[in-house]
Design a protein around this motif. Structure first.
Motif, PDB file in Angstrom:
ATOM      1  N   LEU B 174       0.759  -1.138  -0.069  1.00 42.49           N
ATOM      2  CA  LEU B 174       0.002   0.001  -0.127  1.00 42.49           C
ATOM      3  C   LEU B 174       0.872   0.999   0.215  1.00 42.49           C
ATOM      4  O   LEU B 174       1.976   1.186   0.442  1.00 42.49           O
ATOM      5  N   ARG B 178      -2.385   5.152   2.330  1.00 45.14           N
ATOM      6  CA  ARG B 178      -3.856   4.321   2.476  1.00 45.14           C
ATOM      7  C   ARG B 178      -3.514   3.589   3.620  1.00 45.14           C
ATOM      8  O   ARG B 178      -4.393   3.124   4.353  1.00 45.14           O
ATOM      9  N   HIS B 179      -2.146   3.101   3.882  1.00 49.09           N
ATOM     10  CA  HIS B 179      -2.064   2.234   5.277  1.00 49.09           C
ATOM     11  C   HIS B 179      -2.411   3.018   6.372  1.00 49.09           C
ATOM     12  O   HIS B 179      -3.150   2.659   7.206  1.00 49.09           O
TER      13      HIS B 179
END
Lengths: 280, 280
Positions: B174, B178-179
């Motif tokens: 990712l 996004r993480h």
């Protein structure tokens, strides 16, 4: 032998566990299960949770010395009152509902004087449902709350307390009001929070959950049919608990927004101290 | 043999588990543990998590082909940059921190060009701490997130991914953004909520908690020293997640205040659906 005839109204996880626990400990001569689903009663009998399944409330309670109602909280008062018309003089009725004020009040204002009701709540359970998950040791080392009010008969309270102790439970006696205030914080608020957290998770992020998310949301797997009436019954205490949680989440939010690590650390340390005191 | 010399910076629950997992699977020739506490390093060696404990960062990383930083998130970037000065050309550095944007940005803007950093986060752990709780199978069937940015070297990413897969983990790649958005909802928000719930409990009501409260608050037992910097690092995503939770709790509060059982049931059913999809 503590009870000659025990009747269990609602033979699910809790009712089934009461039957298994009482029978396996030799506390009862006969256990009658009442329910609306013949297949479920047959299953409970096959599991050894009841001796006999009965589909008519009048027949189920006619011989009962002790009847325990293990149905959703919005059905208990009406069932107790309906059943009481068919009970022997001196019969004792009790319940396992997660709320107490509404149930106890509704029953005590209308119950005939020659039978006895004692409000009860074993603090045991699971997000699972059904007699197939019943366990004979479900109540061992758990607390069961019984309620005492001005209308409570001491002898009936003693009998119900002795019954739960014989199942391995520790008995605590509270007013219905104190019970509901405590359980709002220890059970009903956590249920709302677990459900709210679970409900926020988009499907695309399911893979990014670990044990923390699973533990925190586990009880959200509970049945809405069971929990909606609990949240309804305990409205005032639950709204107070929700307001307290909101204050605390606001404190976190402000500390995080300001980047105030001292304040964040203090809040986390307070929570850890309480959680550590509970043990695993 | 995947890695000749593996160095683990911070040999606690995660670092110790990485060492045990790698050694027990024969993935490494030598594991060096770096830490500030000689007693902890001796314990980690006795447990078989490392082959050698070293108290100087320069000595710990000099021969390392892969170094993994398992320290609190607010220390990782500075330690990676400090260590990188002593690394071999081509060495790979990675981490196990619970936040990624701040760490990856701080490192990538300053790292020398002839070593490689790959951000990582195994979604495994516990509220426990210390090498004594390390487990060789901690990462089996868990997800490990690795980050890819414009600065990421594909070969280094492949090596780190192969390493985590060899420990039994599933690897997801990712962006750091996004993480952090995903983990804000799946880990950091639950931590705040668990802590807030635990912190509300008065001592007099501890006896009235059952498995529901214990599950829901379990992660509140985590270390404030670890969690304060996580909440600090992930501020924007966590504030967004807190606002989403607030909306949902407000919906519950309004439905409960109005006694709207249809709405309560809908909210609970949505939560149950998500939770059921996660499995136990």
């Amino acid at each position: 032998m503590l009870v000659q005839t025990l009747t269990i109204v609602g033979v699910g996880l809790i009712g089934g566990s009461v039957g298994l626990a009482a029978k396996s400990r030799g506390l009862v001569r006969r256990v009658i299960g009442f329910g609306r689903d013949p297949a479920n009663l047959a299953k409970a009998r096959a599991l050894g949770a009841i001796d006999e399944g009965v589909l008519t409330l009048a027949d189920a309670v006619r011989d009962a010395d002790l009847t325990i109602f293990c149905t959703p909280v919005d059905r208990i008062a009406e069932q107790v009152l309906a059943a009481s018309a068919f009970c022997k003089v001196g019969a004792i009725l009790t319940d396992a509902g997660s709320t107490k004020q509404v149930i106890v009040r509704d029953i005590e204002t209308r119950l005939r004087a020659d039978v006895h009701f004692v409000g009860g709540h074993p603090l045991a359970g699971s997000e699972k449902k059904g007699a197939e998950h019943a366990q004979k040791d479900l109540f061992v080392n758990r607390v069961t709350v019984l309620t005492r009010t001005a209308a409570t008969a001491d002898a009936a309270l003693d009998t119900v307390a002795a019954f739960w102790r014989a199942l391995g439970s520790r008995v605590e006696i509270l007013s219905p009001e104190r019970h509901d205030a405590a359980l709002a914080l220890t059970s009903h608020l956590p249920h709302v929070v677990a459900s709210a957290l679970a409900g926020l998770l988009p499907a695309e992020w399911r893979d990014f959950t670990a044990t923390g998310f699973r533990d925190t949301t586990r009880i959200a797997g509970g049945d809405a049919e069971v929990w909606t009436p609990i949240l309804q019954h305990n409205r005032p205490a639950l709204l107070t608990a929700l307001a307290q949680l909101d204050d605390r989440l606001t404190a976190f939010r402000q500390a995080i927004a300001k980047g105030d690590s001292v304040q964040i650390d203090q809040l986390l340390t307070q929570g850890k101290k309480v959680r550590d005191a509970l043990g695993s």
